[in-house]
Design a protein around this motif. Structure first.
Motif, PDB file in Angstrom:
ATOM      1  N   GLU A 164       0.818  -1.220   0.000  1.00  5.27           N
ATOM      2  CA  GLU A 164       0.000   0.000   0.000  1.00  5.27           C
ATOM      3  C   GLU A 164       0.849   1.265   0.000  1.00  5.27           C
ATOM      4  O   GLU A 164       0.428   2.289  -0.536  1.00  5.27           O
ATOM      5  N   ILE A 165       2.029   1.224   0.611  1.00  5.28           N
ATOM      6  CA  ILE A 165       2.813   2.443   0.813  1.00  5.28           C
ATOM      7  C   ILE A 165       4.104   2.521   0.004  1.00  5.28           C
ATOM      8  O   ILE A 165       4.788   3.530   0.046  1.00  5.28           O
ATOM      9  N   THR A 166       4.426   1.492  -0.746  1.00 10.30           N
ATOM     10  CA  THR A 166       5.692   1.480  -1.482  1.00 10.30           C
ATOM     11  C   THR A 166       5.696   2.477  -2.641  1.00 10.30           C
ATOM     12  O   THR A 166       4.677   2.637  -3.319  1.00 10.30           O
ATOM     13  N   PRO A 167       6.840   3.112  -2.880  1.00  4.37           N
ATOM     14  CA  PRO A 167       6.947   3.951  -4.072  1.00  4.37           C
ATOM     15  C   PRO A 167       7.262   3.134  -5.331  1.00  4.37           C
ATOM     16  O   PRO A 167       7.164   3.635  -6.440  1.00  4.37           O
ATOM     17  N   VAL A 168       7.647   1.874  -5.139  1.00  6.12           N
ATOM     18  CA  VAL A 168       7.970   0.965  -6.240  1.00  6.12           C
ATOM     19  C   VAL A 168       7.081  -0.265  -6.100  1.00  6.12           C
ATOM     20  O   VAL A 168       7.139  -0.960  -5.087  1.00  6.12           O
ATOM     21  N   GLY A 169       6.275  -0.538  -7.091  1.00  6.41           N
ATOM     22  CA  GLY A 169       5.407  -1.712  -7.038  1.00  6.41           C
ATOM     23  C   GLY A 169       6.213  -2.991  -6.975  1.00  6.41           C
ATOM     24  O   GLY A 169       7.361  -3.052  -7.434  1.00  6.41           O
ATOM     25  N   PHE A 170       5.608  -4.009  -6.394  1.00  5.02           N
ATOM     26  CA  PHE A 170       6.275  -5.309  -6.330  1.00  5.02           C
ATOM     27  C   PHE A 170       5.247  -6.424  -6.346  1.00  5.02           C
ATOM     28  O   PHE A 170       4.075  -6.208  -6.064  1.00  5.02           O
ATOM     29  N   ILE A 171       5.716  -7.603  -6.697  1.00  2.82           N
ATOM     30  CA  ILE A 171       4.922  -8.823  -6.598  1.00  2.82           C
ATOM     31  C   ILE A 171       5.646  -9.763  -5.648  1.00  2.82           C
ATOM     32  O   ILE A 171       6.863  -9.671  -5.478  1.00  2.82           O
ATOM     33  N   VAL A 172       4.900 -10.652  -5.037  1.00  5.87           N
ATOM     34  CA  VAL A 172       5.498 -11.717  -4.231  1.00  5.87           C
ATOM     35  C   VAL A 172       5.822 -12.850  -5.187  1.00  5.87           C
ATOM     36  O   VAL A 172       4.944 -13.341  -5.887  1.00  5.87           O
ATOM     37  N   THR A 173       7.080 -13.244  -5.215  1.00  4.28           N
ATOM     38  CA  THR A 173       7.480 -14.328  -6.116  1.00  4.28           C
ATOM     39  C   THR A 173       7.482 -15.678  -5.420  1.00  4.28           C
ATOM     40  O   THR A 173       7.283 -16.704  -6.064  1.00  4.28           O
ATOM     41  N   GLU A 174       7.726 -15.655  -4.101  1.00  2.00           N
ATOM     42  CA  GLU A 174       7.749 -16.928  -3.376  1.00  2.00           C
ATOM     43  C   GLU A 174       7.582 -16.691  -1.884  1.00  2.00           C
ATOM     44  O   GLU A 174       8.072 -15.709  -1.340  1.00  2.00           O
ATOM     45  N   GLY A 175       6.874 -17.604  -1.252  1.00  2.00           N
ATOM     46  CA  GLY A 175       6.696 -17.589   0.193  1.00  2.00           C
ATOM     47  C   GLY A 175       7.132 -18.922   0.754  1.00  2.00           C
ATOM     48  O   GLY A 175       8.310 -19.270   0.714  1.00  2.00           O
ATOM     49  N   LEU A 176       6.156 -19.690   1.224  1.00  2.00           N
ATOM     50  CA  LEU A 176       6.434 -21.001   1.798  1.00  2.00           C
ATOM     51  C   LEU A 176       7.000 -21.944   0.733  1.00  2.00           C
ATOM     52  O   LEU A 176       6.471 -22.021  -0.373  1.00  2.00           O
ATOM     53  N   ARG A 177       8.073 -22.637   1.092  1.00  2.00           N
ATOM     54  CA  ARG A 177       8.699 -23.602   0.178  1.00  2.00           C
ATOM     55  C   ARG A 177       8.699 -24.997   0.784  1.00  2.00           C
ATOM     56  O   ARG A 177       8.802 -25.140   1.991  1.00  2.00           O
ATOM     57  N   THR A 178       8.685 -25.976  -0.090  1.00  2.00           N
ATOM     58  CA  THR A 178       8.880 -27.355   0.345  1.00  2.00           C
ATOM     59  C   THR A 178      10.380 -27.616   0.465  1.00  2.00           C
ATOM     60  O   THR A 178      11.204 -26.885  -0.101  1.00  2.00           O
ATOM     61  N   ARG A 179      10.728 -28.671   1.181  1.00  2.34           N
ATOM     62  CA  ARG A 179      12.147 -29.046   1.292  1.00  2.34           C
ATOM     63  C   ARG A 179      12.716 -29.395  -0.084  1.00  2.34           C
ATOM     64  O   ARG A 179      13.869 -29.074  -0.383  1.00  2.34           O
ATOM     65  N   ALA A 180      11.909 -30.038  -0.925  1.00  4.52           N
ATOM     66  CA  ALA A 180      12.370 -30.402  -2.267  1.00  4.52           C
ATOM     67  C   ALA A 180      12.675 -29.145  -3.090  1.00  4.52           C
ATOM     68  O   ALA A 180      13.687 -29.094  -3.797  1.00  4.52           O
ATOM     69  N   ARG A 181      11.817 -28.155  -3.010  1.00  4.29           N
ATOM     70  CA  ARG A 181      12.050 -26.899  -3.737  1.00  4.29           C
ATOM     71  C   ARG A 181      13.328 -26.221  -3.226  1.00  4.29           C
ATOM     72  O   ARG A 181      14.139 -25.741  -4.017  1.00  4.29           O
ATOM     73  N   GLN A 182      13.507 -26.195  -1.912  1.00  3.72           N
ATOM     74  CA  GLN A 182      14.694 -25.569  -1.339  1.00  3.72           C
ATOM     75  C   GLN A 182      15.955 -26.309  -1.788  1.00  3.72           C
ATOM     76  O   GLN A 182      16.948 -25.690  -2.153  1.00  3.72           O
ATOM     77  N   ALA A 183      15.913 -27.632  -1.771  1.00  6.73           N
ATOM     78  CA  ALA A 183      17.063 -28.428  -2.211  1.00  6.73           C
ATOM     79  C   ALA A 183      17.380 -28.145  -3.682  1.00  6.73           C
ATOM     80  O   ALA A 183      18.559 -28.038  -4.060  1.00  6.73           O
ATOM     81  N   ALA A 184      16.354 -27.997  -4.496  1.00  5.83           N
ATOM     82  CA  ALA A 184      16.567 -27.688  -5.913  1.00  5.83           C
ATOM     83  C   ALA A 184      17.212 -26.314  -6.085  1.00  5.83           C
ATOM     84  O   ALA A 184      18.088 -26.131  -6.936  1.00  5.83           O
ATOM     85  N   LEU A 185      16.804 -25.346  -5.277  1.00  7.26           N
ATOM     86  CA  LEU A 185      17.398 -24.010  -5.350  1.00  7.26           C
ATOM     87  C   LEU A 185      18.863 -24.030  -4.923  1.00  7.26           C
ATOM     88  O   LEU A 185      19.704 -23.355  -5.528  1.00  7.26           O
TER      89      LEU A 185
END
Length: 125
Positions: free
Chosen positions: A27-48
């Motif tokens: 609501e207050i940011t001067p630069v818009g943003f999107i959320v790209t990732e929140g909660l991850r699985t262990r498999a996703r984290q291992a892949a990263l």
């Protein structure tokens, strides 16, 4: 500004305090943003980690205590560093308003991570 539906969906499983800070920051940011990732699985984290996009298997994403965002300018995702401190300022203001201890990855002395925000482990173990 406000979060789009896809960003809100990516907040599913994220700690409610972090989700609330994110909503207010949008609501207050001067630069818009999107959320790209929140909660991850262990498999996703291992892949990263395997891909070199993360250095830890003990990420705060695994517990819903962290999110990543991407700056959006003129409808396009942007990774230019100068945009992220401006987004971080909005997150800091939102966190202060709500009394939520927050860490910005851009403040880390090594491996600065401008898109990363997480709840402080001291307050949210």
């Amino acid at each position: 500004m406000s979060l789009d539906a896809r960003s809100r969906a990516r907040l599913k499983g994220v700690h409610p305090r972090l989700a609330a800070v994110t909503e207010r920051a949008a609501e207050i940011t001067p630069v818009g943003f999107i959320v790209t990732e929140g909660l991850r699985t262990r498999a996703r984290q291992a892949a990263l980690v395997k891909a070199g996009a993360s250095r830890t298997l003990n990420s705060r994403h695994l517990t819903g205590h962290a999110i990543d965002v991407a700056a959006v300018v003129d409808g396009k995702v942007r990774w230019d560093w100068p945009l992220y401190p401006r987004i971080a300022d909005a997150f800091r203001r939102a966190a202060a308003e709500q009394g939520t201890a927050l860490i910005w990855g851009g403040d880390w002395p090594r491996l600065r991570d401008g898109p990363h925000f997480e709840l402080d482990r001291k307050a949210f173990p």
